[in-house]
Design a protein around this motif. Structure first.
Motif, PDB file in Angstrom:
ATOM      1  N   ASP A   8     109.855 -43.773 -56.162  1.00  0.00           N
ATOM      2  CA  ASP A   8     110.899 -43.866 -57.160  1.00  0.00           C
ATOM      3  C   ASP A   8     110.672 -42.585 -58.122  1.00  0.00           C
ATOM      4  O   ASP A   8     111.705 -42.052 -58.658  1.00  0.00           O
ATOM      5  N   PHE A   9     109.528 -41.968 -58.471  1.00  0.00           N
ATOM      6  CA  PHE A   9     109.193 -40.820 -59.275  1.00  0.00           C
ATOM      7  C   PHE A   9     110.175 -39.564 -58.600  1.00  0.00           C
ATOM      8  O   PHE A   9     111.091 -39.045 -59.157  1.00  0.00           O
ATOM      9  N   ARG A  10     109.979 -39.575 -57.380  1.00  0.00           N
ATOM     10  CA  ARG A  10     110.695 -38.396 -56.472  1.00  0.00           C
ATOM     11  C   ARG A  10     112.107 -38.728 -56.708  1.00  0.00           C
ATOM     12  O   ARG A  10     112.910 -37.926 -56.686  1.00  0.00           O
ATOM     13  N   LYS A  11     112.739 -39.909 -56.513  1.00  0.00           N
ATOM     14  CA  LYS A  11     114.073 -40.238 -56.416  1.00  0.00           C
ATOM     15  C   LYS A  11     114.598 -39.835 -57.592  1.00  0.00           C
ATOM     16  O   LYS A  11     115.677 -39.187 -57.619  1.00  0.00           O
ATOM     17  N   TYR A  12     114.106 -40.215 -58.835  1.00  0.00           N
ATOM     18  CA  TYR A  12     114.716 -39.948 -60.047  1.00  0.00           C
ATOM     19  C   TYR A  12     114.379 -38.580 -60.610  1.00  0.00           C
ATOM     20  O   TYR A  12     115.171 -38.180 -61.633  1.00  0.00           O
ATOM     21  N   HIS A  13     113.738 -37.922 -60.113  1.00  0.00           N
ATOM     22  CA  HIS A  13     113.583 -36.400 -60.389  1.00  0.00           C
ATOM     23  C   HIS A  13     113.541 -35.496 -59.264  1.00  0.00           C
ATOM     24  O   HIS A  13     112.463 -35.013 -58.960  1.00  0.00           O
ATOM     25  N   SER A  14     114.391 -35.663 -58.567  1.00  0.00           N
ATOM     26  CA  SER A  14     114.781 -35.254 -57.137  1.00  0.00           C
ATOM     27  C   SER A  14     114.858 -33.499 -57.171  1.00  0.00           C
ATOM     28  O   SER A  14     114.269 -33.088 -56.105  1.00  0.00           O
ATOM     29  N   SER A  15     115.028 -32.845 -58.319  1.00  0.00           N
ATOM     30  CA  SER A  15     114.923 -31.480 -58.238  1.00  0.00           C
ATOM     31  C   SER A  15     113.601 -30.709 -59.001  1.00  0.00           C
ATOM     32  O   SER A  15     113.630 -29.659 -59.180  1.00  0.00           O
ATOM     33  N   SER A  16     112.652 -31.790 -59.236  1.00  0.00           N
ATOM     34  CA  SER A  16     111.642 -31.318 -59.938  1.00  0.00           C
ATOM     35  C   SER A  16     110.422 -30.999 -58.930  1.00  0.00           C
ATOM     36  O   SER A  16     110.145 -32.173 -58.155  1.00  0.00           O
ATOM     37  N   GLU A  17     109.363 -30.368 -59.237  1.00  0.00           N
ATOM     38  CA  GLU A  17     108.187 -30.433 -58.649  1.00  0.00           C
ATOM     39  C   GLU A  17     107.210 -31.278 -58.745  1.00  0.00           C
ATOM     40  O   GLU A  17     106.274 -31.606 -58.163  1.00  0.00           O
ATOM     41  N   GLU A  18     107.423 -31.711 -60.191  1.00  0.00           N
ATOM     42  CA  GLU A  18     106.378 -32.586 -60.666  1.00  0.00           C
ATOM     43  C   GLU A  18     106.076 -33.976 -59.779  1.00  0.00           C
ATOM     44  O   GLU A  18     104.791 -34.397 -59.754  1.00  0.00           O
ATOM     45  N   PRO A  19     106.954 -34.727 -59.084  1.00  0.00           N
ATOM     46  CA  PRO A  19     106.561 -35.903 -58.332  1.00  0.00           C
ATOM     47  C   PRO A  19     105.699 -35.545 -57.079  1.00  0.00           C
ATOM     48  O   PRO A  19     104.744 -36.275 -56.942  1.00  0.00           O
ATOM     49  N   TYR A  20     105.953 -34.311 -56.627  1.00  0.00           N
ATOM     50  CA  TYR A  20     105.036 -33.779 -55.439  1.00  0.00           C
ATOM     51  C   TYR A  20     103.740 -33.339 -56.112  1.00  0.00           C
ATOM     52  O   TYR A  20     102.912 -33.461 -55.380  1.00  0.00           O
ATOM     53  N   ARG A  21     103.849 -32.771 -57.260  1.00  0.00           N
ATOM     54  CA  ARG A  21     102.605 -32.243 -57.656  1.00  0.00           C
ATOM     55  C   ARG A  21     101.427 -33.452 -58.193  1.00  0.00           C
ATOM     56  O   ARG A  21     100.412 -33.492 -57.804  1.00  0.00           O
ATOM     57  N   VAL A  22     102.193 -34.438 -58.599  1.00  0.00           N
ATOM     58  CA  VAL A  22     101.354 -35.584 -59.072  1.00  0.00           C
ATOM     59  C   VAL A  22     100.679 -36.435 -57.802  1.00  0.00           C
ATOM     60  O   VAL A  22      99.629 -36.685 -57.784  1.00  0.00           O
ATOM     61  N   GLU A  23     101.709 -36.664 -56.642  1.00  0.00           N
ATOM     62  CA  GLU A  23     101.315 -37.083 -55.479  1.00  0.00           C
ATOM     63  C   GLU A  23     100.011 -36.136 -54.852  1.00  0.00           C
ATOM     64  O   GLU A  23      98.935 -36.685 -54.266  1.00  0.00           O
ATOM     65  N   ALA A  24     100.325 -34.762 -54.817  1.00  0.00           N
ATOM     66  CA  ALA A  24      99.191 -33.914 -54.388  1.00  0.00           C
ATOM     67  C   ALA A  24      97.769 -34.214 -55.250  1.00  0.00           C
ATOM     68  O   ALA A  24      96.745 -34.162 -54.540  1.00  0.00           O
ATOM     69  N   GLU A  25      97.729 -34.357 -56.403  1.00  0.00           N
ATOM     70  CA  GLU A  25      96.702 -34.398 -57.120  1.00  0.00           C
ATOM     71  C   GLU A  25      96.170 -35.674 -56.890  1.00  0.00           C
ATOM     72  O   GLU A  25      94.881 -35.754 -56.940  1.00  0.00           O
ATOM     73  N   ILE A  26      96.802 -36.706 -56.680  1.00  0.00           N
ATOM     74  CA  ILE A  26      96.333 -37.956 -56.128  1.00  0.00           C
ATOM     75  C   ILE A  26      95.545 -37.717 -54.726  1.00  0.00           C
ATOM     76  O   ILE A  26      94.266 -38.095 -54.891  1.00  0.00           O
ATOM     77  N   TYR A  27      95.814 -37.088 -53.881  1.00  0.00           N
ATOM     78  CA  TYR A  27      95.495 -36.699 -52.678  1.00  0.00           C
ATOM     79  C   TYR A  27      94.049 -36.068 -52.988  1.00  0.00           C
ATOM     80  O   TYR A  27      93.170 -36.139 -52.445  1.00  0.00           O
ATOM     81  N   GLN A  28      94.273 -34.964 -53.742  1.00  0.00           N
ATOM     82  CA  GLN A  28      93.104 -33.819 -53.992  1.00  0.00           C
ATOM     83  C   GLN A  28      91.967 -34.889 -54.594  1.00  0.00           C
ATOM     84  O   GLN A  28      90.962 -34.706 -54.207  1.00  0.00           O
ATOM     85  N   SER A  29      92.080 -35.931 -55.496  1.00  0.00           N
ATOM     86  CA  SER A  29      91.218 -36.685 -56.228  1.00  0.00           C
ATOM     87  C   SER A  29      90.394 -37.457 -55.176  1.00  0.00           C
ATOM     88  O   SER A  29      89.317 -37.789 -55.549  1.00  0.00           O
ATOM     89  N   ILE A  30      90.872 -37.718 -54.117  1.00  0.00           N
ATOM     90  CA  ILE A  30      90.552 -38.649 -53.205  1.00  0.00           C
ATOM     91  C   ILE A  30      89.968 -37.818 -51.894  1.00  0.00           C
ATOM     92  O   ILE A  30      89.807 -38.372 -50.947  1.00  0.00           O
ATOM     93  N   ASN A  31      89.859 -36.557 -52.052  1.00  0.00           N
ATOM     94  CA  ASN A  31      89.480 -35.651 -51.121  1.00  0.00           C
ATOM     95  C   ASN A  31      90.346 -35.547 -49.517  1.00  0.00           C
ATOM     96  O   ASN A  31      89.802 -35.678 -48.457  1.00  0.00           O
ATOM     97  N   LYS A  32      91.543 -35.719 -49.724  1.00  0.00           N
ATOM     98  CA  LYS A  32      92.474 -35.850 -48.627  1.00  0.00           C
ATOM     99  C   LYS A  32      93.347 -34.743 -48.516  1.00  0.00           C
ATOM    100  O   LYS A  32      94.263 -34.472 -48.962  1.00  0.00           O
ATOM    101  N   ASN A  33      92.512 -33.400 -48.173  1.00  0.00           N
ATOM    102  CA  ASN A  33      93.224 -32.145 -48.344  1.00  0.00           C
ATOM    103  C   ASN A  33      94.469 -31.932 -47.382  1.00  0.00           C
ATOM    104  O   ASN A  33      95.459 -31.353 -47.721  1.00  0.00           O
TER     105      ASN A  33
END
Length: 167
Positions: A8-33
């Motif tokens: 939903d975050f990505r859908k409502y902010h489709s031209s922003s990098e923030e949804p991608y950045r947030v998802e990437a940070e989640i993976y970073q926090s659980i060591n899923k490089n």
């Protein structure tokens, strides 16, 4: 669930990098490089401007020894961050750029041209505007001294930040 929220975050902010950045940070926090890299790459493939994602992606590529790809990602970051108000640490961006070029040449065991050495010096010089009093300046000093000693190419006078750091 969290996947639905991210979608939903990505859908409502489709031209922003923030949804991608947030998802990437989640993976970073659980060591899923691997997953983190995939999300960041997806941002670069799907967005016109994504400097934060490009910088993090370049860093991960660099850490994985993918120096040529890291150099391409950092070039994307530089292009994307030339907006009115930069959202990335430009010193760090140029630091990673210089290290990526240097590591790529070293990995491929290719002799650097004078232009390439000057480009690395230039990137380190720019990086030092933001990173002068950081741990990064020690790495810059070491790598620059190594370049001077292995290539015989001195730091040009116009790179005052770098000269002050090294000499």
């Amino acid at each position: 669930n969290i996947q639905d929220m991210l979608s939903d975050f990505r859908k409502y902010h489709s031209s922003s990098e923030e949804p991608y950045r947030v998802e990437a940070e989640i993976y970073q926090s659980i060591n899923k490089n691997k997953e983190e890299k995939e999300v960041l790459k997806s941002a670069l493939d799907n967005l016109k401007v994504a400097p934060k994602c490009a910088l993090r992606y370049a860093y991960l590529l660099f850490e994985d020894g993918e120096y040529e790809e890291a150099t391409a990602a950092i070039k994307r970051c530089i292009g994307d961050s030339t907006g009115i108000q930069s959202s990335v640490n430009e010193g760090y961006m140029y630091y990673i750029y210089a290290l990526s070029i240097l590591a790529d040449y070293q990995k491929r065991d290719i002799t650097m041209s004078k232009d390439t050495v000057i480009q690395i010096y230039s990137n380190f010089n720019i990086a030092l505007f933001d990173l002068r009093n950081s741990n990064y300046s020690g790495v810059i000093r070491t790598k620059t001294n190594m370049l001077i000693n292995t290539t015989g190419i001195e730091i040009p006078a116009e790179f005052e930040n770098l000269r002050d750091c090294v000499l």
